[in-house]
Scaffold this active site. Structure first.
Site, PDB file in Angstrom:
ATOM      1  N   GLY A  17       0.821  -1.208   0.000  1.00 37.66           N
ATOM      2  CA  GLY A  17       0.000   0.000   0.000  1.00 37.66           C
ATOM      3  C   GLY A  17       0.852   1.252   0.000  1.00 37.66           C
ATOM      4  N   ASN A  18       0.265   2.380   0.319  1.00 33.00           N
ATOM      5  CA  ASN A  18       1.024   3.625   0.436  1.00 33.00           C
ATOM      6  C   ASN A  18       0.379   4.527   1.486  1.00 33.00           C
ATOM      7  OD1 ASN A  18      -0.859   5.619  -0.938  1.00 33.00           O
ATOM      8  ND2 ASN A  18      -0.655   4.064  -2.546  1.00 33.00           N
ATOM      9  N   HIS A  19       1.005   5.660   1.755  1.00 33.15           N
ATOM     10  CA  HIS A  19       0.605   6.513   2.884  1.00 33.15           C
ATOM     11  C   HIS A  19      -0.534   7.491   2.583  1.00 33.15           C
ATOM     12  CE1 HIS A  19       3.642   5.130   5.584  1.00 33.15           C
ATOM     13  NE2 HIS A  19       4.603   5.370   4.711  1.00 33.15           N
ATOM     14  N   SER A  20      -1.152   7.398   1.414  1.00 36.42           N
ATOM     15  CA  SER A  20      -2.236   8.341   1.101  1.00 36.42           C
ATOM     16  C   SER A  20      -3.367   8.216   2.128  1.00 36.42           C
ATOM     17  CB  SER A  20      -2.782   8.060  -0.298  1.00 36.42           C
ATOM     18  OG  SER A  20      -3.944   8.815  -0.525  1.00 36.42           O
ATOM     19  N   ALA A  22      -3.839   7.824  -4.917  1.00 37.02           N
ATOM     20  CA  ALA A  22      -2.462   7.348  -5.057  1.00 37.02           C
ATOM     21  C   ALA A  22      -2.528   5.874  -5.446  1.00 37.02           C
ATOM     22  CB  ALA A  22      -1.706   7.537  -3.750  1.00 37.02           C
TER      23      ALA A  22
END
Ligand code: C5P
Length: 219
Positions: A29-32, A96
């Site tokens: 995943g990512n930090h969005s 994102a």
């Protein structure tokens, strides 16, 4: 009419990260946080638009009455966007989206081994680029760019390559801008590659600036 300049317009907004499964319990995943996209969807609704918000996994809540489609992976988001996009006048792609996903998703939890583990990744579909290709003359398409270096050139390149009407650049180099924070600092480029630089503001106020830029080019 003045307070609802987008009345009668259909709008699509994407927000948040995507999760790409590795196995049943793990993902990439990512930090969005989804904050910017939700602020935009809420502001566009306030301006009278009929908004569909396509959201990746996020804790955000919308304050406005709008249609919301929850998705998990880049492929889910692509499917949702592809079906909603043809009927939209304005689309703002704030999510994102993962650029890569595991090539094989294990059906059972991957066991710890003595050796290192290599994950093979494959490219996901660039949703924004595919919408840019499908875009009709009356449709407005807005993309985001988040860069850590040579940001202005990448932002302008994206505008042209993905056939966008506006690109919103937010830099990770500015403290208080980007991912989790409640504030953001943006620069907007239009098709003529004219640049408008904004101060650091709350994401609610940044959403207002982006909407004003959209209203300027709305047909
Ligand atoms: O090329 P890059 O990923 O930096 O472009 C960012 C823009 O493209 C954002 O508007 C993002 O929402 C969109 N995007 C997308 N699908 C992808 C990757 C990015 O819609 N697979």
């Amino acid at each position: 009419k003045r307070s609802m300049p987008l009345f009668g317009k259909t709008v699509m907004v994407t927000a948040g990260p995507t999760y790409e499964a590795i196995d049943p319990v793990r993902f990439i995943g990512n930090h969005s946080s989804g904050k910017m996209g939700f602020a935009l969807a809420d502001e566009l609704t306030r301006l009278g638009a009929d908004v569909t918000l396509i959201a990746g996994p996020t804790a955000q809540k919308s304050t406005q009455m709008l249609k919301r489609i929850d998705v998990v992976s880049a492929q889910d988001m692509f499917n949702a966007c592809s079906s909603v996009f043809p009927n939209t006048d304005i689309t703002v792609m704030c999510a994102a989206v993962a650029d890569y996903r595991p090539k094989v998703v294990a059906t059972q939890k991957i066991k710890k081994q003595d050796s290192d583990l290599v994950l093979e990744l494959e490219k996901t579909t660039d949703i924004l680029a595919s919408l840019g290709t499908a875009k009709k003359a009356h449709q407005i398409l807005v993309g985001f760019a988040l860069e850590t270096n040579d940001e202005e050139n990448y932002a302008k390149g994206k505008l042209e390559k993905k056939n966008l009407d506006l690109v919103v650049l937010n830099s990770l180099n500015d403290k208080g801008a980007g991912f989790k924070s409640d504030t953001n600092k943006i620069t907007i480029f239009n098709k003529a590659l004219e640049r408008t630089v904004f101060e650091m503001k709350s994401k609610t106020d940044v959403a207002k600036d982006i909407c004003a830029a959209i209203l300027k080019i709305a047909k």
